[in-house]
Design an enzyme around this catalytic site. Structure first.
Site, short mmCIF file in Angstrom:
data_model
loop_
_atom_site.label_atom_id
_atom_site.label_comp_id
_atom_site.label_asym_id
_atom_site.label_seq_id
_atom_site.Cartn_x
_atom_site.Cartn_y
_atom_site.Cartn_z
N GLU A 131 52.63 26.22 -40.14
CA GLU A 131 52.32 26.51 -41.38
C GLU A 131 53.26 26.24 -42.44
O GLU A 131 52.78 25.65 -43.61
CB GLU A 131 52.21 28.12 -41.62
CG GLU A 131 51.32 28.71 -42.75
CD GLU A 131 52.47 28.94 -44.07
OE1 GLU A 131 51.63 29.28 -44.82
OE2 GLU A 131 53.60 28.93 -43.77
N GLU A 132 54.54 26.16 -42.20
CA GLU A 132 55.66 25.93 -43.21
C GLU A 132 55.78 24.62 -43.52
O GLU A 132 56.33 24.27 -44.60
CB GLU A 132 56.93 26.55 -42.81
CG GLU A 132 57.21 28.10 -42.59
CD GLU A 132 57.21 28.73 -43.91
OE1 GLU A 132 56.98 28.09 -44.78
OE2 GLU A 132 57.39 30.03 -43.87
ZN LIG Z 1 54.42 32.18 -44.56
#
Ligand SMILES: [Zn+2]
Length: 330
Positions: A194-195
């Site tokens: 996600e990052e």
């Molecule tokens: Zn996050």
């Protein structure tokens, strides 16, 4: 909740290397799910059959945390790195870090650069006195992150690295155990990468094609020192997202969450995050789209090794999520 957070923040899980946390979650949730699997990208997909199979609900919390990747080792044995995800060099300097193989080091900053520090001004000292010696312990491509450091502060507040988004994972995990019979076929997904751009949730959502989707992630607060004007405060309850840089949440979902919180006496606040995105986006725009929303946990000092939260907020988020899962979205 506290014990789950402690366990999850202790696992190594830099973007792209989430397998340790994934294994932990799989083992833990297996008895509570109808099926659990890890997909090709590494997302953990825990499935619970619902009262009705007419609709599908996907819940996403990301397992990965920001970290460093080794780019080179200099003649003095200093390890040069690049960032994996949004690293702030000030937040990340003079910390103890740990590599996947257990090697430890400290992050130091090149102070000959007088201002405007960049990630390239950070180096890691692993205690080696030469390049040859350092290369026995680390290689180009190795990943590292701050060592686990959970600290109890006053009241129910805690500080730790990677509460973004191990706290979301802990909330989803506790909810998966508590939600005895979901209203719909429900997929608790623990996502990867996600990052680095909401990458794992996209194929996961494509595989599931949810009608409803809820992300669980951290958000900033207006009561942090130096913060932008923002109504969200630590300790004021679950934050129901209206918008962030990646998404405008479904009004239907926002209304459902607000009504659910009101009906059940769950403390909540409304959130607009001006900088930052979440897995909500990928779930909203995958396939023919879904009604997407996000329950956010108010967090101070995001992307630092001392992210600070109030456990009362985390408990409110879990209660809101579990109630939506069991009562349905209406
Ligand atoms: Zn996050």
């Amino acid at each position: 909740m506290y014990e789950t957070i402690k366990r999850y923040t202790s696992a190594f899980s830099v973007s792209g290397r989430e397998k340790y946390l994934a294994n932990l979650i799989c083992e833990e949730l297996k008895p509570y799910t109808d099926s659990i699997k890890v997909d090709a990208m590494g997302n953990v997909i825990a499935f619970k059959k619902g009262k009705s199979s007419a609709k599908k609900l996907m819940i996403a919390s990301h397992m990965d945390e920001i970290g460093f990747i080794v780019t080179a080792i200099d003649d003095n044995g200093y390890v040069r790195v690049s960032n994996v995800g949004g690293i702030n060099p000030i937040y990340s300097s003079y910390q103890t870090v740990k590599f996947e193989n257990g090697t430890k080091g400290v992050t130091v900053i090149d102070t000959s650069v007088k201002k405007d520090y960049k990630v390239k001004d950070l180096v890691i000292d692993i205690g080696a006195s030469s390049k040859k010696e350092a290369m026995k312990k680390v290689a180009v491509g190795d990943l590292c992150a701050p060592v686990a450091n959970l600290t109890r502060l006053m009241g129910k507040r805690i500080a730790a690295k990677a509460l973004d988004d191990r706290l979301g994972c802990a909330i989803a995990s506790v909810s998966c155990k508590n939600a005895k019979t979901p209203a719909y076929d429900t997929y608790y997904v623990f996502t990867v990468q996600e990052e680095v751009g909401l990458r794992g949730s996209l194929p996961a959502a494509f595989g599931i094609m949810p009608d409803y989707s809820i992300a669980i992630d951290v958000t900033a607060t207006g009561d942090t020192v130096g913060a932008k004007a923002m109504e969200v405060k630590l300790g004021n309850g679950a934050a129901i997202k209206l918008m962030d840089s990646s998404v405008i949440c479904s009004q239907f979902m926002v209304d459902s969450m607000v009504n659910c919180a009101k009906r059940n006496g769950i403390k909540y606040q409304l959130e607009i995050l001006e900088g930052g995105g979440t897995d909500t986006r990928s779930m909203q725009v995958t396939g023919s789209g879904s009604h997407a929303g996000c329950i956010s946990i108010p967090t101070r000092y995001i992307h630092s090794p001392v992210e600070t939260i109030d456990l009362k907020d985390a408990e409110a988020c879990e209660k809101l999520l579990t109630t939506l899962v069991t009562e349905g979205i209406e």
